[in-house]
Scaffold this active site. Structure first.
Site, PDB file in Angstrom:
ATOM      1  N   ASP A   2      -4.241   2.281  -4.691  1.00 38.97           N
ATOM      2  CA  ASP A   2      -2.829   2.229  -4.278  1.00 38.97           C
ATOM      3  C   ASP A   2      -2.512   1.002  -3.431  1.00 38.97           C
ATOM      4  O   ASP A   2      -1.591   1.006  -2.639  1.00 38.97           O
ATOM      5  CB  ASP A   2      -2.458   3.497  -3.487  1.00 38.97           C
ATOM      6  CG  ASP A   2      -2.972   3.466  -2.063  1.00 38.97           C
ATOM      7  OD1 ASP A   2      -3.998   2.809  -1.800  1.00 38.97           O
ATOM      8  OD2 ASP A   2      -2.331   4.090  -1.201  1.00 38.97           O
ATOM      9  N   GLU A   3      -3.271  -0.059  -3.631  1.00 37.08           N
ATOM     10  CA  GLU A   3      -3.180  -1.192  -2.712  1.00 37.08           C
ATOM     11  C   GLU A   3      -3.389  -2.502  -3.472  1.00 37.08           C
ATOM     12  O   GLU A   3      -4.300  -2.604  -4.287  1.00 37.08           O
ATOM     13  CB  GLU A   3      -4.297  -0.973  -1.701  1.00 37.08           C
ATOM     14  CG  GLU A   3      -4.468  -1.907  -0.609  1.00 37.08           C
ATOM     15  CD  GLU A   3      -5.800  -1.615   0.109  1.00 37.08           C
ATOM     16  OE1 GLU A   3      -6.061  -2.306   1.069  1.00 37.08           O
ATOM     17  OE2 GLU A   3      -6.569  -0.717  -0.313  1.00 37.08           O
ATOM     18  N   ASP A  30       0.863  -1.195   0.000  1.00 36.97           N
ATOM     19  CA  ASP A  30       0.000   0.000   0.000  1.00 36.97           C
ATOM     20  C   ASP A  30       0.896   1.241   0.000  1.00 36.97           C
ATOM     21  O   ASP A  30       1.768   1.391   0.857  1.00 36.97           O
ATOM     22  CB  ASP A  30      -0.884  -0.040   1.258  1.00 36.97           C
ATOM     23  CG  ASP A  30      -1.937   1.073   1.280  1.00 36.97           C
ATOM     24  OD1 ASP A  30      -3.099   0.770   1.622  1.00 36.97           O
ATOM     25  OD2 ASP A  30      -1.597   2.232   0.997  1.00 36.97           O
TER      26      ASP A  30
END
Ligand code: TTP
Ligand code: MG
Length: 387
Positions: A108-109, A14
């Site tokens: 974003d993960e 992340d």
């Protein structure tokens, strides 16, 4: 796929303060400063805040007006979403170099199945360091990586890795690692479940793990109680990636003029089924259910469905089922229709269902496949099965 057993190694990666760090790439004067990206209007909310701004109590989803009061010296930016999604693509692309199984779960993960990669990348911590370095070199962003025996533990580890770090817990230590944590740290426990548990004097995951089932059922409902209890011990058997497949396929046709004869409806149905059936067989799936849709002159629309005793990809089985559904529907409402549609539902890979197919289904399937081959060569209208 190896999941949830002692040999699985799952990474959860992340990016740190994602939007802010992207902004900092373009404006180095923002480095080390409290930076807030979010909506700037009177009703705007914070998308994210740099770790420096978080010290002032600024956080995601907070009204920007409040963030300004908490952190008047902050640098407030409106953000650039198309840029962030470009960077996100690059991030995911890099991750895919390290594992064939990457599950992206937000901008974003992502989870990476790193099981069995020791030969290539060495032990997990070193592999995570390599990935972090690559991301820093390629897109200039700090990323944190949690490592665990399953998705759940990996995800919780990331919170401990942040910012800009790595944190690993193995299955053997997972229960002890979870035990002292507040219940809210468990992904899946939101504010409502937290409150319900707290009302029963259950505050930590260790207390969830030890609570009598009846008590948990009272707080969380009968369906979730057992699930949450095992998760509270760090147990999670969910696969990293659901096999990607459509759950249903459908086709429909609207008539130029409403039709009322049953035979016309059957002809239309048959054509639609040949189309859907071809797609179904091409995808390598069989269907567990068939449903039809009828739209009447007054636009009222009904659907009728039937579950097949044996999953099938044969046109004949689908047609016979759809025809029976049509007859039942027509008995209920014998009116002219403007649209007819067909869906095959509950799709599953043919290979995993083969042993269940009876000889009739196999013949139907083989005949349909043979017709597909002829249609592929000579065009869709070249051949049709007689009714
Ligand atoms: P997060 O990963 O939750 O947050 P983050 O990357 O900013 O910070 P960290 O992971 O280090 O805690 O979300 C990723 C991006 O998604 C975030 O930069 C901005 C956006 N986002 C919103 O727009 N609204 C929100 O409520 C949240 C939580 C995130
Ligand atoms: Mg993030």
């Amino acid at each position: 796929m190896k999941q949830g057993n002692s040999t699985s190694t799952i990474f959860h990666a992340d990016l740190d303060a994602f939007y802010v760090e992207v902004e900092r790439q373009y404006d180095h004067s923002l480095l080390g400063k409290p930076v807030i990206v979010g909506g700037m209007g009177p009703r705007g909310v914070v998308a994210t805040a740099s770790y420096e701004a978080r010290e002032f109590g600024v956080h995601s989803a907070q009204p920007t007006t409040i963030a300004r009061k908490l952190c008047p010296q902050g640098y407030f930016l409106p953000g650039n979403h198309s840029l962030y999604s470009e960077v996100s693509k690059k991030f995911m692309h890099i991750l895919r170099r390290y594992s064939p199984t990457v599950l992206s779960v937000s901008i974003d993960e992502a989870y990476l199945d790193m099981s069995g990669t020791k030969e290539i990348y060495g032990p997990p911590i070193g592999a995570a360091e390599t990935i972090r370095q690559n991301i820093r070199d390629s897109i200039g962003l700090p990323v944190s990586i949690g490592i665990g025996p399953n998705k759940l533990v990996a995800k919780v580890c990331t919170e401990y890795a942040k910012p800009d770090g790595i944190f690993q817990i193995e299955q053997i230590g997972a229960e002890r690692f979870f035990a002292p944590q507040p219940v809210r740290n468990l992904p899946g426990i939101g504010p409502k479940a937290e409150k319900a548990l707290n009302n029963l004097k259950i505050f930590t995951l260790g207390e969830v793990a030890m609570a009598p089932d009846g008590l948990l059922r009272r707080a969380l409902g009968p369906n979730r109680a057992g699930h949450i209890k095992s998760r509270a011990k760090g147990i999670d058997n969910t696969p990293l990636q659901e096999p990607r497949r459509a759950k249903s396929m459908s086709a429909e046709t609207t008539f130029d003029a409403d039709i009322s004869s049953q035979s016309e409806m059957e002809v239309a149905l048959k054509k639609l089924i040949e189309r859907v059936g071809t797609r179904l067989r091409k995808s390598g799936n069989v269907a567990r259910g068939v449903s039809i849709k009828l739209r009447f002159r007054d636009f009222a629309t009904i659907t009728r469905q039937h579950t097949l005793t044996t999953p099938s990809d044969g046109d004949q089985t689908i047609y016979q089922t759809a025809q029976a559904l049509l007859l039942t529907a027509m008995r209920e409402r014998n009116e002219s229709i403007r649209l007819i549609g067909i869906s095959v539902t509950g799709l599953d890979q043919r290979a995993t269902q083969l042993s269940l197919l009876d000889s009739h289904s196999k013949t139907d399937s083989d005949t349909s496949l043979a017709l597909d081959a002829i249609r592929e060569r000579f065009g869709f209208k070249s051949i049709s099965r007689g009714t």
